[in-house]
Design a protein around this motif. Sequence first.
Motif, short mmCIF file in Angstrom:
data_model
loop_
_atom_site.label_atom_id
_atom_site.label_comp_id
_atom_site.label_asym_id
_atom_site.label_seq_id
_atom_site.Cartn_x
_atom_site.Cartn_y
_atom_site.Cartn_z
N UNK A 1 2.86 13.04 1.74
CA UNK A 1 2.57 11.62 1.49
C UNK A 1 1.06 11.39 1.36
N UNK A 2 0.31 11.99 2.25
CA UNK A 2 -1.15 11.79 2.21
C UNK A 2 -1.74 12.39 0.94
N UNK A 3 -1.24 13.56 0.56
CA UNK A 3 -1.74 14.19 -0.66
C UNK A 3 -1.39 13.32 -1.86
N UNK A 4 -0.16 12.80 -1.87
CA UNK A 4 0.26 11.94 -2.99
C UNK A 4 -0.62 10.70 -3.07
N UNK A 5 -1.02 10.22 -1.92
CA UNK A 5 -1.84 9.01 -1.87
C UNK A 5 -3.25 9.28 -2.41
N UNK B 1 -3.00 13.29 -10.43
CA UNK B 1 -1.63 13.74 -10.64
C UNK B 1 -0.62 12.65 -10.28
N UNK B 2 -0.90 11.91 -9.24
CA UNK B 2 0.11 11.01 -8.69
C UNK B 2 -0.19 9.54 -8.91
N UNK B 3 -1.36 9.24 -9.46
CA UNK B 3 -1.73 7.84 -9.61
C UNK B 3 -2.11 7.19 -8.30
N UNK B 4 -2.29 7.99 -7.26
CA UNK B 4 -2.74 7.45 -5.97
C UNK B 4 -1.79 6.41 -5.43
N UNK B 5 -2.38 5.41 -4.76
CA UNK B 5 -1.56 4.40 -4.10
C UNK B 5 -0.78 3.56 -5.11
N UNK B 6 -1.31 3.46 -6.36
CA UNK B 6 -0.63 2.64 -7.36
C UNK B 6 0.61 3.31 -7.91
N UNK C 1 7.27 5.78 -9.58
CA UNK C 1 7.20 6.45 -8.27
C UNK C 1 5.87 6.12 -7.61
N UNK C 2 5.90 5.97 -6.30
CA UNK C 2 4.68 5.74 -5.53
C UNK C 2 4.81 6.47 -4.21
N UNK C 3 3.68 6.72 -3.54
CA UNK C 3 3.74 7.50 -2.30
C UNK C 3 4.57 6.82 -1.21
N UNK C 4 4.68 5.49 -1.29
CA UNK C 4 5.46 4.79 -0.26
C UNK C 4 6.95 5.08 -0.34
N UNK C 5 7.41 5.61 -1.49
CA UNK C 5 8.84 5.85 -1.66
C UNK C 5 9.34 7.02 -0.82
N UNK C 6 8.43 7.90 -0.44
CA UNK C 6 8.90 9.19 0.08
C UNK C 6 8.32 9.56 1.44
N UNK C 7 7.96 8.59 2.21
CA UNK C 7 7.37 8.90 3.51
C UNK C 7 8.42 9.20 4.55
N UNK C 8 7.99 9.04 5.80
CA UNK C 8 8.88 9.27 6.93
C UNK C 8 10.12 8.39 6.85
#
Lengths: 256, 298, 294
Positions: B106-110, B115-120, B203-210
Amino acid sequence: MTGATLEVRRIARRFQHIVAVDNISFVARAGHVTGLIGPNGSGKTTTMNLITGLYPTDAGSILLDDTTLTGLRPHRIAALGVARTFQNIRLLADQTVLSNVMLGTHRGHRQNLLAVLARWPGAAAEERALQARCRELLDEVGIGHLADAAAGDLSYGDRRRVEIARALASAPRLLLLDEPAAGMNHAEKARLGDLILQIRQSGITVLLIEHDIDLVSKVSDHVVVLNFGCEIAEGTPAEIRRDPAVIEAYLGREDA
Amino acid sequence: MTAAAAQFLASYSNIIDLCLLNALVAYGLYLALSANMFSLATGGFMALGAYCSVYLTMEMSQPFALAVLAGAVLGAAAATLIGLPVLRLRGDYFMLATFAFTEVIRVVALNWDDLTGGALGIVNIPRDTQTWHLALALVVVIYLVHTLRGSYLGRAIAAIKQDDVVAQTMGVDVFTVRLSLFVASGFICGAAGALAAHLNYFVGPGDFGLVRSVDALSYPILGGVNALAGPLVGAVFTTILPEALRFSSQLREILLGALVLAVVLYLPDGALSVLKPRRRAGNSGGGKATAAAPRVSP
Amino acid sequence: MSTFFQQVVNGISLGSTYAVFAMGCTLIFGVLNIVNMAQGALFMGGAYLGLEAARLGLPAPLALVVALLGGGVLGVLSDLIVFRTLRARGGHRWMGLVASLALARVMVGLAQEIFGTQVQRYPPSAFLSIAWEIGGVRIQLLQVVIVVVSVVLMALLAITLQRSSTGRAIRTVAFSEDVARIVGVPVGRTIMATFFLAGALAGAAGMLLGNLFNVVSPFMGDQMLVKGLTVIILGGLGNVPGAVAGGFLLGLIEVFSVAYVSSSFRDAIGFGLIFLILLVKPTGLFSRVEDRRA
């Protein structure tokens, strides 16, 4: 089935500061029943856990015929033909007796994961054949009629028999029995003795840990006596009964 | 197909897709739970599958099927890397390592903006996932799980779950079985992540956290892990209920949390266990003895 | 060189809050043998209780007491409502973990309902924003207060565990529940006391960290839980002094990695550490004896 010779050479095991097995050596000869006796805490069950690889040894070596068991993981040791029962019966209580015994055949299955998932006919045939073998084994240990009952519903003595059948299902060369008579009444003990002799007759080497000296004397060819993690005597049952060191270990010193 | 049925499917297609997807994840987790592996890695696996597949379809113009497969393989590879060192340790370390894995991802995705578009996150993802893709994947997985359960390998897995010392002494290679199941779990969750990414346009990093990992755990636990249908029932129920009640996201959290609590406290074998009559109420001596026996982890 | 000492100061103040929080996590693990995933929610609860108390006009020390006792009460409630029932059922220990995750979920949801999802801040305090510059190193009074409070809490916990009868009971239950029963320790009440202590530590840590970063939100517990678990792996599961050392270590590592590596991956470093420790020394950096509880 042919039994294998177990050779234990100067093994030791400590748990933190408690020495459970100090220095034990003995041989369980192929096709014979070897009794392993000793007071509580003398290291019998630890020895069995060392042989089956559940604990690593701190020193010494264990050989099955010419193969070294020390350092192998438990499933590898099982694959070499070592099977055991547990002092505190460990069956899967909510499964059927047959299903418990079938667990013993795990190494007997030759079909791989792909064959299983593809429902290859060979896998089903193999399962049926092993199931038939397990039902036979249950008959042999005298509880064939209980095959489809839940293991947890059985009486104490019958559960011990399921454990023996499960161990036999793996077609062992060496069978370790950890206090199989514990909690049994007189009649059950007598039948257990017959069963052990029957197993001996099929050629399997048996190592029997037991408190009941009468049972050990009845079935053993050779007896090894442990105390405080060392072996203090060995010989035929008759010799052991006369050995002063054994009498002292069991009865305590007169002047103590 | 009648017009009414078509109408029904059209208006509920979103929720049906979601049910299928969550059920797929539920079986991915079931595989881990079936051998007592308490995995919180689901969110991490799904994120890997999602970002990897989106990169392949959007940046590399690769076909969708290949992208999903790549996502699945990446999930499986991650599972191998976690499982190899950690599965030899006691279960708590496994749980903590999977938890850490999901948070690392999650932190890396953020932070890996390129690659991931960060928080957006990433938007305008092609909607390649069709309902039948999800349905097919789910049917295949259920079939394989069913077959596995009925085989000698299923028996070995059940033994590991109840008493891994016995399983080892009977010749079961506990470590390899566990690792294989966890890798399969990573594969399925990675594929599910790829399918999810191509379902939602975003997709966003919030989708795949804990939260995702915990959600995924609640499906098989709510439905029960002893019956084959348990994970399916749990996933569908958990997906539909908040939608049907039109709850706010906060109320949804409270409701789902309370439901899981209620099931854990009062139906420990999962919600499906109410259908079964209680067997052997009196004599549980054997089970108790087994449970109380000292565990050895060599 | 002043940057270096600045990081040391920042790292110690941050690490002291980690240590306080992790002591609670490791205490619960030692006694119950489960990782309580609801500790983060108790931390969040403590931060909100302290915030509400401060807004009511209570002076900071009293607000801290509110956060501490409130966290403790929440801990006891979670034992009464969830864990006690679970113990009576005697289910698999994974069920305790699932229950704690679900409990955290309910508490975070409730916090969102009650306090909203917006980030909130403590009322500004002229006193706490006093700062000194010593040789280019800036030390805030707030940081000093946080470290002092943390050290006092550590000392209090150590005294409780070593000297009080409750502490002895806790250590006995942690050693073995069966032994505790045999020697007549009231196991249920001891576990409840452990939940109180762990909750109180979490609540106090919530108020301390809420002040240090001046951020209070319903989700702050998730982040902290991650830190707490990292720390107890660093220190060894169930090892209280290990948790203190691990807390300071993690605080320093984080602050230094921000200063010398990159700010964006600060949070990933902790988790990277978890893997490293699990690979190299899974019983924790500070343990001497082999972990025998299997």
